[in-house]
Design an enzyme around this catalytic site. Structure first.
Site, mmCIF file in Angstrom:
data_model
loop_
_atom_site.group_PDB
_atom_site.id
_atom_site.type_symbol
_atom_site.label_atom_id
_atom_site.label_comp_id
_atom_site.label_asym_id
_atom_site.label_seq_id
_atom_site.Cartn_x
_atom_site.Cartn_y
_atom_site.Cartn_z
ATOM 1 N N ASP A 34 1.229 -1.023 0.399
ATOM 2 C CA ASP A 34 -0.086 0.004 0.022
ATOM 3 C C ASP A 34 0.916 1.147 -0.090
ATOM 4 O O ASP A 34 0.717 2.435 -0.907
ATOM 5 C CB ASP A 34 -1.270 -0.265 0.979
ATOM 6 N N ALA A 35 1.660 1.098 0.029
ATOM 7 C CA ALA A 35 2.586 2.201 0.738
ATOM 8 C C ALA A 35 3.672 2.470 -0.515
ATOM 9 O O ALA A 35 3.428 3.848 -1.231
ATOM 10 C CB ALA A 35 4.124 2.438 1.537
ATOM 11 N N LYS A 116 -26.981 -13.491 -7.287
ATOM 12 C CA LYS A 116 -27.575 -12.394 -7.566
ATOM 13 C C LYS A 116 -27.451 -11.624 -6.282
ATOM 14 O O LYS A 116 -27.460 -11.933 -5.552
ATOM 15 C CB LYS A 116 -29.159 -13.140 -7.776
ATOM 16 N N ARG A 137 -30.365 2.398 -11.235
ATOM 17 C CA ARG A 137 -31.255 1.860 -12.106
ATOM 18 C C ARG A 137 -32.611 2.704 -11.943
ATOM 19 O O ARG A 137 -33.270 2.864 -12.627
ATOM 20 C CB ARG A 137 -31.901 0.314 -11.397
ATOM 21 N N GLU A 176 -23.933 -4.622 -10.231
ATOM 22 C CA GLU A 176 -23.982 -4.081 -9.411
ATOM 23 C C GLU A 176 -23.456 -3.590 -7.810
ATOM 24 O O GLU A 176 -22.166 -4.153 -8.698
ATOM 25 C CB GLU A 176 -24.892 -5.623 -8.646
ATOM 26 N N LYS A 292 -29.950 -17.438 -16.439
ATOM 27 C CA LYS A 292 -30.717 -16.494 -17.983
ATOM 28 C C LYS A 292 -30.014 -17.624 -19.302
ATOM 29 O O LYS A 292 -29.559 -18.592 -19.394
ATOM 30 C CB LYS A 292 -29.071 -14.841 -18.282
ATOM 31 N N LYS A 316 -35.333 -17.250 -5.614
ATOM 32 C CA LYS A 316 -34.781 -16.202 -4.366
ATOM 33 C C LYS A 316 -34.843 -17.473 -2.954
ATOM 34 O O LYS A 316 -35.478 -18.717 -3.685
ATOM 35 C CB LYS A 316 -36.073 -15.922 -3.997
ATOM 36 N N CYS A 413 -58.079 8.051 16.175
ATOM 37 C CA CYS A 413 -58.995 8.902 16.473
ATOM 38 C C CYS A 413 -59.981 8.702 18.159
ATOM 39 O O CYS A 413 -60.752 9.176 17.559
ATOM 40 C CB CYS A 413 -59.685 9.806 15.353
#
EC number: 6.5.1.2
Length: 673
Positions: A34-35, A116, A137, A176, A292, A316, A413
């Protein structure tokens, strides 16, 4: 600092940093520390600051994001970003496969199976390989421009790599945006240390992060993105979805590695079963699996319903269940006066969200399950479905738990609550009930009704609390109270002007939207269209008798009586008078003279599941051909179109001797030539 050296060094740094970004964000295989990466970025920043005219739009320094956005511009999606139809079982997936094969005339078909991702859908546009626009979207037709925020996501390339595959002049890809579980934990740990509210789940955190007005705040969310679609891929010489995913990888997009090419539905089911058990092992949340059709030409032939592609489906996972305690039972009053009980729960995590409340439906539901305050219960939730209490754990019931009884008066009410014989619902009898008014205004402004953008729950409640409105018609007089609106919490001049413009834009909405917005009991979008098309004006509907309403094909006696009762109410007359005075459109589009076409004068009933059309689509087609689409079979029915699993309507047609056509026969007879 030498300019000629900077002209050579800046492109070198951009390519080097882009290479390491790809290894880090996409491949997860960093080659430098990272450095060391930070040193390269710092050198590039210094050179660009010294020579601003050498700064390129695809420079990695531009990921920090531009200026704070005052508002998100609207971006139309072409083609639309459709949602997917759902499957919940093996039978649903096999039925999807059957429909696909029938739609393709029995041709061999293969499927691409993908995860998904539980995030926020995006669309990215590239011009000559350069990232120029990104949008959410939205409603599928129109999204919001979040380009600057998307630039902060390291896995989204600012310039496409053409080494392995040519880059087209214009490209739209979709995917996504998501947040990993680890990032959510780390962000929540920091928020907890500061005493701030925690982020609920990765999806909400990603969605909120992408809609930040300041791109620097988006960057702090450390979002990621998987891409999964090339729009108009066939025009680029791509023949199937599997190849499209490979092309996305060649351009250096991040593509989910967990995918499978299946050649039979049994292969699909095996893959689904495997992920059902393994989904919790992933470093990010998924809310299902996507299946698909692989061949893009086959996708094109199968086409779309009004809402979904026929060539894809989302599986699902079964609803998740957890055990928790009922700490109270509260009541909520709806726009038609229906009072719905809910269980207040000890907080429990289910399906990625913290659940504190679950529906109890009605009085009978509570009595049948004998749900009491203090009970330990099993709560079920799946995806966006409202949580519900499915059963009590009787052995854990406290000894002092008492049976719950429905109150006699409205919690909002104080009016009497009644339950009509034969109905499950309990209702408040006060038409002026503030809770009913609140819900009625929310419904009036909702997307499928008048679609007033920016008018949400909190603002409606604030308008009522401050006496700025009493009913939906008062919304159209808010321009007279602009100063009072500006003084409301979280409402500045810009927000108020946007709200007033959004309200004003709905004055000329189609008649059917207004009818639906009125919230007439039993009148949904379809019935609202039937009324608008049949009568052509609100005045004609108001004057219609019960017999005339009942005679409208597809309306039915229950809806007809409800419509008649609504327009007989003095309060309804008062509301409509105010809406007329405000200039709200009360007239439908002028129809052409007598219906023409092959179905002119005919009444057609559709029953069962069709291959080519959804129910809504074929009913619209029948109307376009000059006919009327009815919801029930009678002696006035000209013929019935029967699809798969046709039921009682088919039986009644046969009993009455009414002609019955298959889908193919309907096409041959009325759609040829």
């Amino acid at each position: 600092m030498d300019r000629s050296w900077a002209e050579r060094r800046i492109p070198e740094l951009i390519e080097t940093i882009r290479h390491h970004e790809y290894l880090y964000y996409v491949k997860n295989e960093p080659e430098i520390s990272d450095a060391a990466f930070d040193e390269l970025m710092q050198e590039l920043k210094q050179l660009e600051e010294a020579f601003p005219d050498l700064r390129r739009p695809d420079s990695p320094t531009q990921r920090v994001g531009g200026a704070t956005a005052p508002d998100f511009a609207k971006v139309p999606h072409q083609p639309p970003m459709y949602s997917l139809d759902n499957a919940f079982s093996e039978a649903d997936l096999r039925d999807f496969d059957r429909r696909v094969r029938e739609g393709l005339g029995g041709e061999p078909v293969s499927y691409v199976c993908e995860l998904k991702i539980d995030g926020l859908s995006i669309s990215l546009r590239y011009e000559d390989g350069l990232f120029v626009q990104g949008a959410t979207r939205g409603d599928g037709e129109t999204g919001e421009d979040v380009t600057e925020n998307l630039r902060t996501i390291g896995s989204i390339p600012l310039r496409l790599d053409g080494t392995e595959a040519p880059v087209p002049p214009r490209l739209i890809v979709r995917g996504e945006v998501y947040m990993t579980k680890q990032v959510l934990e780390e962000l929540n740990a920091a928020l907890a240390a500061e005493g701030k509210p925690l982020l609920q789940n990765p999806r909400n955190a990603a969605a909120g992060g992408l809609r930040q007005k300041d791109p620097r705040k988006t960057r702090e969310r450390r979002l990621d993105a998987f891409l999964y679609q090339v729009v108009d891929a066939e025009a680029l010489g791509i023949a199937d979805h599997w190849s499209a995913l490979q092309r996305l990888q060649a351009w250096r997009f991040k593509v989910n590695p967990h995918r499978h090419l299946a050649h039979t539905i049994d292969e699909v089911l095996d893959w689904v079963a495997g992920w059902q058990a393994r989904r919790h092992e992933l470093p990010y949340e998924i809310d299902g699996l996507v299946i698909k059709v692989n061949d893009l030409a086959q996708q094109r032939r199968l086409g779309f319903t009004s809402k979904f592609p026929r060539w894809a489906i989302a599986y699902k996972f079964p609803a998740e269940e957890r055990e928790t305690t009922v700490v109270g039972i509260s009541l909520e009053v709806g726009r038609t006066g229906v009072v719905t009980p809910s269980a207040d729960l000890a907080p429990v995590r289910i399906a990625g969200t913290t659940v504190k409340r679950a529906t109890l439906h009605n009085e009978d539901y509570i009595r049948e399950k004998d749900i009491r305050v203090g009970d330990t219960v099993i709560v079920r939730k799946a995806g966006e479905i409202i949580p519900e209490v499915v059963r009590v754990v009787p052995e854990k019931r406290p000894p002092d738990a008492q049976p719950w009884t429905f109150p006699k008066t409205c919690p909002a009410c104080g009016a009497e609550l009644v339950r009509i014989e034969g109905e499950a619902a309990t209702r408040c009898t006060n038409n002026l009930c503030p809770a009913q008014q609140y819900r009625a205004i929310l419904h009036f402004a909702s997307r499928d009704a008048m679609n007033i953008e920016g008018l949400g729950e909190a603002l409606v409640q604030s308008l009522l609390d401050h006496g700025l409105i009493e009913d939906a018609a008062d919304l159209y007089r808010l321009h007279e109270k602009r100063d009072a609106l500006i003084r409301l919490e979280r409402m500045g001049e810009k927000s108020v002007d946007n709200l007033l413009a959004a309200i004003d834009a709905t004055r000329q909405n189609p008649l059917h939207r207004l009818i639906f917005a009125l919230g007439i009991r039993h009148v949904g979008e379809r019935a609202a269209r039937l009324l608008a098309d049949h009568f052509g004006s609100m005045e004609a509907i108001e004057q219609a008798g019960l017999d005339e309403l009942t005679a409208i094909p597809g309306l039915g006696p229950k809806i007809a009586e409800s419509v008649k009762n609504y327009f007989a109410s003095p309060r309804s007359h008062q509301l409509l008078a105010k809406l007329r005075a405000a200039g709200v459109n009360m007239v439908g589009e002028k129809k052409a003279g007598p219906a023409e076409g092959p179905l002119a004068g005919m009444t057609v009933v559709v029953t069962g599941t069709l291959v080519r059309w959804s129910r809504k689509e074929i009913e619209e087609l029948i109307q376009q051909l000059g006919g009327k689409a009815a919801g029930s079979v009678s002696r006035k029915t000209s013929f019935v179109v029967a699809g798969e699993a046709a039921g009682s309507k088919l039986q009644k047609a046969q009993e009455l001797g009414i002609p019955v056509l298959t889908e193919d026969e309907f096409c041959e007879r009325y759609l040829q030539g």
